[in-house]
Design a protein around this motif. Structure first.
Motif, PDB file in Angstrom:
ATOM      1  N   THR A 135       0.872  -1.170   0.000  1.00 39.88           N
ATOM      2  CA  THR A 135       0.000   0.000   0.000  1.00 39.88           C
ATOM      3  C   THR A 135       0.912   1.223   0.000  1.00 39.88           C
ATOM      4  OG1 THR A 135      -1.678  -1.188   1.286  1.00 39.88           O
ATOM      5  CG2 THR A 135      -1.889   1.204   1.158  1.00 39.88           C
ATOM      6  N   PRO A 136       1.322   1.699  -1.183  1.00 37.96           N
ATOM      7  CA  PRO A 136       2.274   2.813  -1.243  1.00 37.96           C
ATOM      8  C   PRO A 136       1.696   4.086  -0.645  1.00 37.96           C
ATOM      9  CG  PRO A 136       2.082   1.695  -3.375  1.00 37.96           C
ATOM     10  CD  PRO A 136       0.962   1.198  -2.511  1.00 37.96           C
ATOM     11  N   ASN A 137       2.586   4.936  -0.198  1.00 36.16           N
ATOM     12  CA  ASN A 137       2.186   6.198   0.414  1.00 36.16           C
ATOM     13  C   ASN A 137       2.013   7.260  -0.668  1.00 36.16           C
ATOM     14  OD1 ASN A 137       1.625   8.033   2.476  1.00 36.16           O
ATOM     15  ND2 ASN A 137       3.765   8.645   2.619  1.00 36.16           N
ATOM     16  N   TRP A 138       1.051   7.035  -1.559  1.00 38.38           N
ATOM     17  CA  TRP A 138       0.783   7.989  -2.623  1.00 38.38           C
ATOM     18  C   TRP A 138      -0.133   9.079  -2.106  1.00 38.38           C
ATOM     19  CZ3 TRP A 138      -0.594   3.713  -6.724  1.00 38.38           C
ATOM     20  CH2 TRP A 138       0.592   3.045  -7.096  1.00 38.38           C
ATOM     21  N   HIS A 139       0.237  10.308  -2.373  1.00 37.06           N
ATOM     22  CA  HIS A 139      -0.546  11.435  -1.876  1.00 37.06           C
ATOM     23  C   HIS A 139      -1.718  11.729  -2.810  1.00 37.06           C
ATOM     24  CE1 HIS A 139       2.180  12.454   1.393  1.00 37.06           C
ATOM     25  NE2 HIS A 139       3.161  12.163   0.572  1.00 37.06           N
ATOM     26  N   PRO A 140      -2.838  12.154  -2.241  1.00 34.40           N
ATOM     27  CA  PRO A 140      -4.044  12.393  -3.039  1.00 34.40           C
ATOM     28  C   PRO A 140      -3.817  13.387  -4.168  1.00 34.40           C
ATOM     29  CG  PRO A 140      -4.537  12.497  -0.698  1.00 34.40           C
ATOM     30  CD  PRO A 140      -3.046  12.439  -0.823  1.00 34.40           C
ATOM     31  N   GLY A 141      -4.254  13.020  -5.368  1.00 36.97           N
ATOM     32  CA  GLY A 141      -4.208  13.937  -6.484  1.00 36.97           C
ATOM     33  C   GLY A 141      -2.822  14.221  -7.028  1.00 36.97           C
ATOM     34  N   VAL A 142      -1.811  13.506  -6.500  1.00 32.29           N
ATOM     35  CA  VAL A 142      -0.436  13.739  -6.921  1.00 32.29           C
ATOM     36  C   VAL A 142       0.104  12.476  -7.584  1.00 32.29           C
ATOM     37  CG1 VAL A 142       1.897  14.330  -6.165  1.00 32.29           C
ATOM     38  CG2 VAL A 142      -0.087  15.379  -5.049  1.00 32.29           C
ATOM     39  N   SER A 143       0.869  12.637  -8.654  1.00 36.60           N
ATOM     40  CA  SER A 143       1.462  11.481  -9.323  1.00 36.60           C
ATOM     41  C   SER A 143       2.327  10.699  -8.340  1.00 36.60           C
ATOM     42  CB  SER A 143       2.314  11.950 -10.508  1.00 36.60           C
ATOM     43  OG  SER A 143       3.109  10.885 -10.999  1.00 36.60           O
ATOM     44  N   GLU A 161      -5.451  -1.601  -1.866  1.00 32.35           N
ATOM     45  CA  GLU A 161      -6.150  -0.315  -1.686  1.00 32.35           C
ATOM     46  C   GLU A 161      -5.460   0.828  -2.427  1.00 32.35           C
ATOM     47  OE1 GLU A 161      -8.994   0.015  -1.011  1.00 32.35           O
ATOM     48  OE2 GLU A 161      -9.693  -0.782   0.898  1.00 32.35           O
ATOM     49  N   ARG A 162      -4.893   0.505  -3.557  1.00 34.29           N
ATOM     50  CA  ARG A 162      -4.295   1.511  -4.431  1.00 34.29           C
ATOM     51  C   ARG A 162      -4.539   1.120  -5.883  1.00 34.29           C
ATOM     52  NH1 ARG A 162      -4.232   3.647  -0.242  1.00 34.29           N
ATOM     53  NH2 ARG A 162      -2.526   4.727   0.833  1.00 34.29           N
ATOM     54  N   ILE A 163      -4.769   2.136  -6.718  1.00 29.08           N
ATOM     55  CA  ILE A 163      -4.890   1.937  -8.163  1.00 29.08           C
ATOM     56  C   ILE A 163      -3.817   2.791  -8.812  1.00 29.08           C
ATOM     57  CG2 ILE A 163      -6.363   2.153 -10.196  1.00 29.08           C
ATOM     58  CD1 ILE A 163      -8.773   1.976  -8.310  1.00 29.08           C
ATOM     59  N   ALA A 164      -2.902   2.176  -9.528  1.00 27.55           N
ATOM     60  CA  ALA A 164      -1.796   2.911 -10.128  1.00 27.55           C
ATOM     61  C   ALA A 164      -2.245   3.597 -11.412  1.00 27.55           C
ATOM     62  CB  ALA A 164      -0.639   1.966 -10.428  1.00 27.55           C
ATOM     63  N   PRO A 165      -1.748   4.804 -11.689  1.00 20.11           N
ATOM     64  CA  PRO A 165      -2.026   5.459 -12.975  1.00 20.11           C
ATOM     65  C   PRO A 165      -1.573   4.574 -14.132  1.00 20.11           C
ATOM     66  CG  PRO A 165      -0.982   6.990 -11.443  1.00 20.11           C
ATOM     67  CD  PRO A 165      -0.889   5.630 -10.812  1.00 20.11           C
ATOM     68  N   ALA A 166      -2.266   4.658 -15.242  1.00 18.94           N
ATOM     69  CA  ALA A 166      -1.987   3.773 -16.375  1.00 18.94           C
ATOM     70  C   ALA A 166      -0.572   3.936 -16.914  1.00 18.94           C
ATOM     71  CB  ALA A 166      -3.002   4.020 -17.483  1.00 18.94           C
ATOM     72  N   ASP A 167       0.007   5.139 -16.755  1.00 15.61           N
ATOM     73  CA  ASP A 167       1.348   5.371 -17.288  1.00 15.61           C
ATOM     74  C   ASP A 167       2.441   5.090 -16.267  1.00 15.61           C
ATOM     75  OD1 ASP A 167       0.818   7.442 -15.583  1.00 15.61           O
ATOM     76  OD2 ASP A 167       1.416   9.043 -16.955  1.00 15.61           O
ATOM     77  N   SER A 168       2.073   4.475 -15.140  1.00 20.74           N
ATOM     78  CA  SER A 168       3.031   4.173 -14.088  1.00 20.74           C
ATOM     79  C   SER A 168       3.496   2.736 -14.203  1.00 20.74           C
ATOM     80  CB  SER A 168       2.385   4.409 -12.721  1.00 20.74           C
ATOM     81  OG  SER A 168       3.110   3.780 -11.685  1.00 20.74           O
ATOM     82  N   ALA A 169       4.754   2.478 -13.846  1.00 16.35           N
ATOM     83  CA  ALA A 169       5.252   1.105 -13.835  1.00 16.35           C
ATOM     84  C   ALA A 169       4.464   0.250 -12.856  1.00 16.35           C
ATOM     85  CB  ALA A 169       6.734   1.094 -13.470  1.00 16.35           C
TER      86      ALA A 169
END
Length: 328
Positions: A135-143, A161-169
């Protein structure tokens, strides 16, 4: 002699492990408990990932005899941003599913303000896991930034509980998570069916879930034709309740009679402050909380949206075990 629910469920697991597959009536007879009680236990254990139900029969979720490398039990590493509240139930579901499969779960915690998910994951690898639940510590609305390091992980990984952006590894990884946008839509549909034409959202802004809740609110307002309202921001969770109650009371003065609050803690703190302003739920104001961790403990109990937290943890483990079993 009366046995506790924990002892009864432990006995159920023993019987299922012994027989492999067993019908509920036979299971009830073997442990000397009423079938209706066993059915309730089996349903709860299935929800937690401990058992599998199919056409009245009960079995283990998978073959628990498969060992890890060199014949040792499998070890699964799980990295979460916090323990307590929401993630306690996600961890609980993962732990139960791992135990049912004869695997060990090792926990790592990366606080919400941690800057380097890669470092946290590498530290967890020191425990020698066969797979990672992340569960990476991705900040809301930020890449999420550079996630190319996930390609170098020596073991399979699953996002939780995370969905990675399509252009992300990280989008190359499997992902198991709650559809929070849909959860918000369900709450708004419920309020719309009760006749509410406008709903205020009071929401945190510092977590991934909060970002998804806000996005779901914007979608739902548009889809259901509700009158849009400014979101009441919870800048300091647990500390802004007075100001939030004032904002909600002002909205009520403008004709709003429904509020969705993310999360339970904020909703429970708001309830007495709203009563002090002459607003009681549900008589004067429909109040729904999002998360359903503590909602039932409020006075009166709150209606709540309940993401499948334990199910997410259990499903993530089951998916990981399949990945390890297939060698992918």
């Amino acid at each position: 002699m009366t046995i506790t629910a924990e002892e009864r469920r432990a006995r159920i697991l023993e019987v299922v492990r012994e027989l492999g597959t067993v019908r509920v009536m036979e299971l009830a007879a073997r442990i000397g408990t009423a079938p209706v009680t066993v059915r309730r236990d089996v349903a709860a254990m299935a929800d937690s990932g401990l058992l599998r139900r199919s056409h009245g029969a009960v079995s283990l979720p998978r073959d628990t005899s498969s060992p890890g490398p060199e014949g040792r039990p499998l070890v699964l590493g799980m990295l979460v941003p916090a323990v307590g509240s929401y993630f306690d139930e996600v961890i609980g579901g993962a732990r139960a599913a791992a135990a049912a499969a004869g695997a060990t779960l090792v926990l790592g915690i990366a606080p919400y303000d941690a800057a380097d998910d890669r470092t946290q994951a590498e530290q967890l690898l020191d425990a020698g896991p066969d797979g990672l639940l992340l569960t990476p510590n991705w900040h809301p609305g930020v890449s999420p930034g550079d996630t190319s390091w996930v390609r170098d992980l020596p073991v399979p990984a699953v996002l939780v509980e995370r969905i990675a952006p399509a252009d992300s590894a990280a989008a190359e990884l499997d992902s198991v998570g709650s559809d929070h946008r849909h959860g918000v839509l369900l709450a708004l549909r419920h309020l719309r069916a009760l006749g509410h034409e406008s709903v205020v959202l009071a929401a945190r802004e510092d977590t991934w879930t909060a970002h998804q809740v806000r996005a779901g609110y914007a979608d739902g307002i548009r889809l259901l034709g509700l009158k849009p309202r400014p979101v009441v921001d919870i800048h300091r969770p647990g500390l802004d309740s007075e100001a939030i109650a004032t904002r909600i009371a002002e909205a009520v003065g403008q004709g709003v009679r429904a509020v969705l609050v993310h999360n339970d803690q904020e909703a429970i703190q708001l309830a007495p402050l709203l009563r002090a302003r002459g607003l009681r739920a549900p008589d004067d104001l429909a109040l729904i909380s999002y998360d359903d961790v503590f909602a039932a403990l409020a006075a009166p109990p709150l209606t709540a949206v309940a993401p499948p937290k334990r199910g997410v943890g259990a499903t993530a483990v089951e998916l990981m075990l399949r990945r390890i079993g297939s060698g992918s």
